[in-house]
Design a protein around this motif. Sequence first.
Motif, mmCIF file in Angstrom:
data_model
loop_
_atom_site.group_PDB
_atom_site.id
_atom_site.type_symbol
_atom_site.label_atom_id
_atom_site.label_comp_id
_atom_site.label_asym_id
_atom_site.label_seq_id
_atom_site.Cartn_x
_atom_site.Cartn_y
_atom_site.Cartn_z
ATOM 1 N N GLY A 1 0.728 -1.353 0.056
ATOM 2 C CA GLY A 1 0.099 0.200 -0.051
ATOM 3 C C GLY A 1 0.808 1.427 -0.004
ATOM 4 N N ILE A 2 1.951 1.245 -0.723
ATOM 5 C CA ILE A 2 3.199 2.277 -0.643
ATOM 6 C C ILE A 2 2.939 3.166 -1.991
ATOM 7 C CG2 ILE A 2 5.378 2.989 -0.687
ATOM 8 C CD1 ILE A 2 6.051 0.448 1.008
ATOM 9 N N ALA A 3 2.523 4.377 -1.750
ATOM 10 C CA ALA A 3 2.408 5.186 -3.157
ATOM 11 C C ALA A 3 3.769 5.357 -3.598
ATOM 12 C CB ALA A 3 1.622 6.454 -2.886
ATOM 13 N N VAL A 4 3.889 5.426 -4.945
ATOM 14 C CA VAL A 4 5.038 5.822 -5.749
ATOM 15 C C VAL A 4 4.824 6.994 -6.739
ATOM 16 C CG1 VAL A 4 6.834 4.891 -7.419
ATOM 17 C CG2 VAL A 4 5.614 3.383 -5.618
ATOM 18 N N GLY A 5 5.690 7.879 -6.795
ATOM 19 C CA GLY A 5 5.715 9.198 -7.511
ATOM 20 C C GLY A 5 6.837 8.983 -8.345
ATOM 21 N N HIS A 6 6.672 9.861 -9.530
ATOM 22 C CA HIS A 6 7.869 10.237 -10.302
ATOM 23 C C HIS A 6 7.503 11.632 -10.966
ATOM 24 C CE1 HIS A 6 5.420 8.768 -14.245
ATOM 25 N NE2 HIS A 6 4.771 9.315 -13.312
ATOM 26 N N THR A 7 8.413 12.044 -12.035
ATOM 27 C CA THR A 7 8.766 13.258 -12.237
ATOM 28 C C THR A 7 8.484 13.461 -13.892
ATOM 29 O OG1 THR A 7 11.135 13.279 -12.609
ATOM 30 C CG2 THR A 7 10.160 13.992 -10.565
ATOM 31 N N PRO A 8 7.310 12.973 -14.307
ATOM 32 C CA PRO A 8 7.137 12.772 -16.049
ATOM 33 C C PRO A 8 6.862 14.522 -16.418
ATOM 34 C CG PRO A 8 5.109 12.609 -14.825
ATOM 35 C CD PRO A 8 5.902 12.732 -13.681
ATOM 36 N N GLY A 9 7.009 14.547 -17.576
ATOM 37 C CA GLY A 9 6.596 15.804 -18.410
ATOM 38 C C GLY A 9 7.811 16.863 -18.391
ATOM 39 N N VAL A 10 8.249 17.101 -17.120
ATOM 40 C CA VAL A 10 9.158 18.235 -16.826
ATOM 41 C C VAL A 10 10.535 18.122 -17.814
ATOM 42 C CG1 VAL A 10 10.075 17.447 -14.728
ATOM 43 C CG2 VAL A 10 9.942 19.864 -15.120
#
Length: 326
Positions: free
Chosen positions: A92-101
């Motif tokens: 149940g751990i959310a994962v984020g990234h840095t798309p687009g930029v």
Amino acid sequence: MARPRVLVTRSIPEPGPSLLQAACEVHIWPEALPPPRAALLEAVRGCHGLLSLLTDRIDAEVMDVAGPQLRVISNLAVGVDNIDLQAAARRGIAVGHTPGVLTEATADLTWALLLAAARRIVEGERYVRAGEWQTWDPLLLLGTDVYGATLGIIGFGRIGQAVARRAQGFGMRVLYHSRRTMPSEVTAQAVDLPTLLRESDIISLHAPLTPATHHLINRDTIRLIKPGAILINTARGALVETAALLEALRAGHLAAAALDVTDPEPLPADHPLLALPNCIVVPHIGSASRQTRARMAEIAARNLLAGVHGAPLPHAVALPAPSAEE
């Protein structure tokens, strides 16, 4: 109430650190190199959030050592192949990234490498510095025309399409191969991989690294490439089988390669690829402009802050359906 504890696995640009320090207890790994495995496992204990880099292997062990309070992993990258997404989904751990930029910065670097390889810029610069330039010579350092050439793009997402937009100014024919036909504002023709390899003068890789794309460029696929073509890789090193690339460059089947990413990464200083005059290697700097890296750090920090406070991440990775427990 105690502030959430977060680990940042390397120094990152502002405003990332300031945003985190205003709301969290922050530990930033201080060394220039990534934390060794044992140090990473020790530093992550008790953390509510982890801001990782693509050089960090974030697997089930890291998540379990952190503890059940770990809510979010925020990756300072578009790709997340360094993170076990199944393990995160199960916990149940959310994962984020840095798309687009980083799209435009990476497309800019792709074109810098493309032009440098096609016109043998690095070889010419070394030639001058070595004192070998004696006179104008009609046969000296002959390269490849870019204007009017055929550009093959493997992976036609944001970055691949940004590279294609730049190709319009060079009057290029653009082919692309992708998992699905992509709507695009530029004129580009979707083709199968063998067709792209056979017809392209310059091939640029922009696919994600997955089991299906690992060593996509290998001895068999290189045989399909038009003799004298140029290969550019600003995506992931393991898209290319390094030994096969070395053979093709040595044999002259490929005129040149230009790599922002390698397998392994970094290449050892004595690696034979680095001795080839027709191979340009730079140290994974696709997104390395001041503006882009600052924006990446801000996005990664905001993903982390949202996650530790139980809010939806602004740029979340879609996690797979949880499979059976380990």
